[in-house]
Every structure is written in C-alpha cells, then in structure tokens.
Design a protein around this motif. Structure first.
Motif, PDB file in Angstrom:
ATOM      1  N   VAL A 134       0.697  -1.299  -0.039  1.00 38.88           N
ATOM      2  CA  VAL A 134       0.265   0.129   0.114  1.00 38.88           C
ATOM      3  C   VAL A 134       0.953   1.141  -0.019  1.00 38.88           C
ATOM      4  N   TYR A 230      -2.918  -5.785  -2.108  1.00 43.69           N
ATOM      5  CA  TYR A 230      -1.775  -5.175  -1.352  1.00 43.69           C
ATOM      6  C   TYR A 230      -1.149  -6.065  -0.421  1.00 43.69           C
ATOM      7  N   TRP A 252      -5.583  -4.618   9.557  1.00 47.66           N
ATOM      8  CA  TRP A 252      -5.682  -3.166   8.820  1.00 47.66           C
ATOM      9  C   TRP A 252      -6.983  -2.736   9.041  1.00 47.66           C
ATOM     10  N   GLU A 259      -9.051   3.620   5.788  1.00 44.98           N
ATOM     11  CA  GLU A 259      -8.219   3.730   4.915  1.00 44.98           C
ATOM     12  C   GLU A 259      -7.998   2.039   4.267  1.00 44.98           C
ATOM     13  N   TYR A 260      -8.392   1.264   5.239  1.00 48.85           N
ATOM     14  CA  TYR A 260      -8.140  -0.202   4.747  1.00 48.85           C
ATOM     15  C   TYR A 260      -9.206  -1.037   4.688  1.00 48.85           C
ATOM     16  N   ALA A 264      -8.768  -5.015  -0.950  1.00 45.47           N
ATOM     17  CA  ALA A 264      -7.305  -4.528  -1.109  1.00 45.47           C
ATOM     18  C   ALA A 264      -6.779  -5.030  -2.356  1.00 45.47           C
ATOM     19  N   HIS A 272      -5.350   5.908  -2.127  1.00 47.27           N
ATOM     20  CA  HIS A 272      -5.261   5.955  -0.778  1.00 47.27           C
ATOM     21  C   HIS A 272      -5.732   7.135  -0.135  1.00 47.27           C
ATOM     22  N   TYR A 318     -11.226  -0.089  -0.133  1.00 52.14           N
ATOM     23  CA  TYR A 318     -10.853   0.426   1.197  1.00 52.14           C
ATOM     24  C   TYR A 318     -11.866   0.219   2.127  1.00 52.14           C
TER      25      TYR A 318
END
Ligand SMILES: Nc1nc2c(c(=O)[nH]1)N[C@H]1C(S)=C(S)[C@@H](COP(=O)(O)O)O[C@H]1N2
Ligand SMILES: [Mo]
Length: 319
Positions: A134, A230, A252, A259-260, A264, A272, A318
């Motif tokens: 990432v 990722y 994550w 963000e995650y 992914a 991101h 995400y």
C-alpha cells in the motif's frame, strides 16, 4: 502472468526436505544449493540458471528480479517493530522449528498439523510474483511455495465455509512489539480471503524465496502470497487457518477502517486517502533514483478480474 516451474525443479523440494538440517545449520544452509540470489536477473535468466537451457523463456516477463538484499532488509512485519529494518534486525532468534498450524472451522479434517505434514514436497514450485505494498513500493520475488487450494482441498471444507481466516503467531516473548507499552496494532495479526480468492491458482502459501527457506523477516516458516492484492493481505508466520461463514475482521481494516478494507485489490485508479496509488517505487529505489513505474490493475494479474464482476472496486478497495 505467473512464471512457474513445474518440471525439473528438484532443488526447492530437496531444500525443503532438508529443512530441519539447514535450520540447525544456520548460514551453512546456503551452501552449494544457493543460486545467484543477488541477481537483478530477469525471470528468464533466473529460470535458466536453475534448470538449464531447456526453459521456455516466453513465459517470463522482462521485469527484473529484486535483489535478495532489498527483499530481505526492507520489510513490513509490525510484530518486530514498525521500522522497515526492524524485522531484519530483530528477527534473528525467532523460532520456526517446531511449528504447527491449527486448522479448523467448517471443514471435515480439522486438527493441529505439524508444518512438515502441511507442506507436501510434491506440491512445491517456484513462482515469480510482484509484491506491491500500500505504501507504494514493489518488488519481484521468486517465491517457493504451494497453491493454497491444495491445502484447502485436503481439509475438505463444507458448504458453510465462505471465507478463510488466517492468524499469525501470538508470542510476546518473541515479538517485541507484542510486549510493547503501546503496541502498533491489536495482535494477533489477522487476515482473510473469500473462498474463491483462496482457491484461485495464483494464491500461494510460501515457505521459501530465492530458492531458500523464508528468512524470518519475510514470514518464516510459512506466509501467504496473494499477488493481486496489497501486501498486507500476505500474512506472515501463520499458526491458524479457519474456515468461517462470515467475512473476517482483518487487522488493518480494524485498525484504520477509513483507509483499509477487506478486498484490497491493487488498483492504480483508487488512491489511498493519504497518497496516490497510480505509481510504485520498484526496489531497489533510492532518493536519487526512485525507480518509479506505473501501477497496474490487479498488480498485473488481470486473470482474477472475473472474481469481482459486479462489485464496485472503488468501494471495496478500502471500505
Ligand atoms: N504477521 C504479519 N504479516 C504481515 C505484516 C505484519 O505486520 N505482520 N505486514 C504485511 C505488509 S503491510 C506487507 S507489505 C507484507 C510485506 O512482506 P515482505 O516483508 O515479505 O515484503 O507483509 C504483510 N504481512
Ligand atoms: Mo504493506
């Protein structure tokens, strides 16, 4: 495409069979079996070096293999610390032998299996895959492993098995960040795949790289490699595999849900929240020579696209 060796590659199997000996032997394990891991060879060079002139080079991409030095000194492995060089500096004494993996959930053959019973030497093959983090660095690594599908089939999952959940070792005695006052995340590290992703022939359980057993910092003795996702999906030092009916809460996504997410998939078109994902720094990369290249959809493994038909990949990247 995956570059594979299915014939004549007795060397990796031989190395794996000797696992106990070379673990004990430390540096002596390298010996005569090591082949040019310092490389910057192309995959075609790599294959030819290993099996001779008979290799069909049309299988190989022209991307160069990342030097072992970079792939084994610039790592993410929070259990050893959040710095990129913490894993190599702090994992020297990590014990990977004996190692067992608890396999359970919705399957007919649950149990605690010794690593030696999980890894079938006949299934081992070398595959050259890109790994894209990432944080926008990438590498090309010759992994040594077996298709996760072959392990899953042996466990005979039932129809209730919709996802596979993986867990890393929890052992604060061995992992400095697990005993830190403010650990970087909730441990143990957890990851998951949807069943069809787990069964996809590109999904690899790696036990080695560059023709040798995995270095501790890269996830010894066994880690996942999912090349179109990722890097955080590729969980290291696996001790538990569970067949579950609900989407697992992966570390994550739990830690930073804005963000995650769960899927992914590598996607140059979706940034991101804090940086662009359009390009990547192919290691070796320095301040003077960033070696920046365009990122490819699914990290270049477009044959997985059908798994996500009808899904909004912007949303599922995400969230
Ligand atoms: N157990 C565990 N697995 C992990 C991580 C981690 O912190 N702990 N980091 C992930 C991340 S973010 C990346 S990019 C890859 C890095 O793999 P490498 O160090 O072999 O390049 O490992 C993944 N697997
Ligand atoms: Mo990562």
């Amino acid at each position: 495409m995956a570059d594979r060796l299915t014939e004549n590659d007795v060397t990796p199997k031989h190395i794996y069979l000797r696992r106990r000996e070379f673990m004990a032997g430390g540096a002596a394990m390298l010996g005569a079996l090591t082949l040019g891991r310092d490389a910057l060879a192309t995959p075609a060079d790599w294959m030819q070096q290993k099996i001779g002139a008979g290799f069909d080079t049309t299988m190989a991409t022209d991307e160069r293999i990342t030097p072992f030095e970079d792939a084994s000194t610039y790592n993410n492995y929070f259990e050893f610390g959040t710095g990129k060089s913490d894993p190599v500096n702090r994992s020297g004494d990590f014990r990977t032998d004996p190692w067992s993996v608890e396999i359970g959930g919705h399957c007919r053959n649950p149990g605690t299996y010794a690593l030696e019973d999980i890894v079938q030497p006949k299934d081992l093959e070398e595959r050259i895959y890109r790994l894209r983090c990432v944080e926008a660095w990438s590498m090309v690594i010759p992994w040594l492993g077996f298709p996760l599908a072959s392990l899953i089939e042996r466990m005979e999952p039932t129809s209730d098995a919709k996802y596979v959940r993986f867990e890393t070792l929890y052992d604060p005695d061995q992992y400095p960040n697990q005993r830190a006052w403010f650990p970087a995340m909730d441990y143990p590290y957890v990851e998951g795949l949807r069943m069809d992703e787990a069964m996809h022939p590109l999904t690899l359980m790696a036990v080695g790289m560059y023709g040798e057993a995995l270095p501790n910092q890269n996830g010894a003795p066994m880690r996942l490699v999912v090349p179109w996702k990722y890097g955080f999906k590729s969980i290291k030092a696996i001790v538990k595999i569970e067949f579950v009916s609900e989407q697992p809460a992966n570390s994550w996504a739990v830690m930073q849900p804005r963000e995650y997410g769960f899927y992914a998939n590598v996607n140059p078109n979706v940034d991101h929240p804090r940086w662009s994902q359009a390009t990547e720094r192919r290691l070796p990369s320095t301040g003077l020579q960033a070696n920046r290249i365009p990122t490819r959809m699914f990290n270049g493994y477009e044959e997985v696209a059908h798994l996500y038909e009808g899904m909004d990949l912007t949303r599922h990247r995400y969230i």
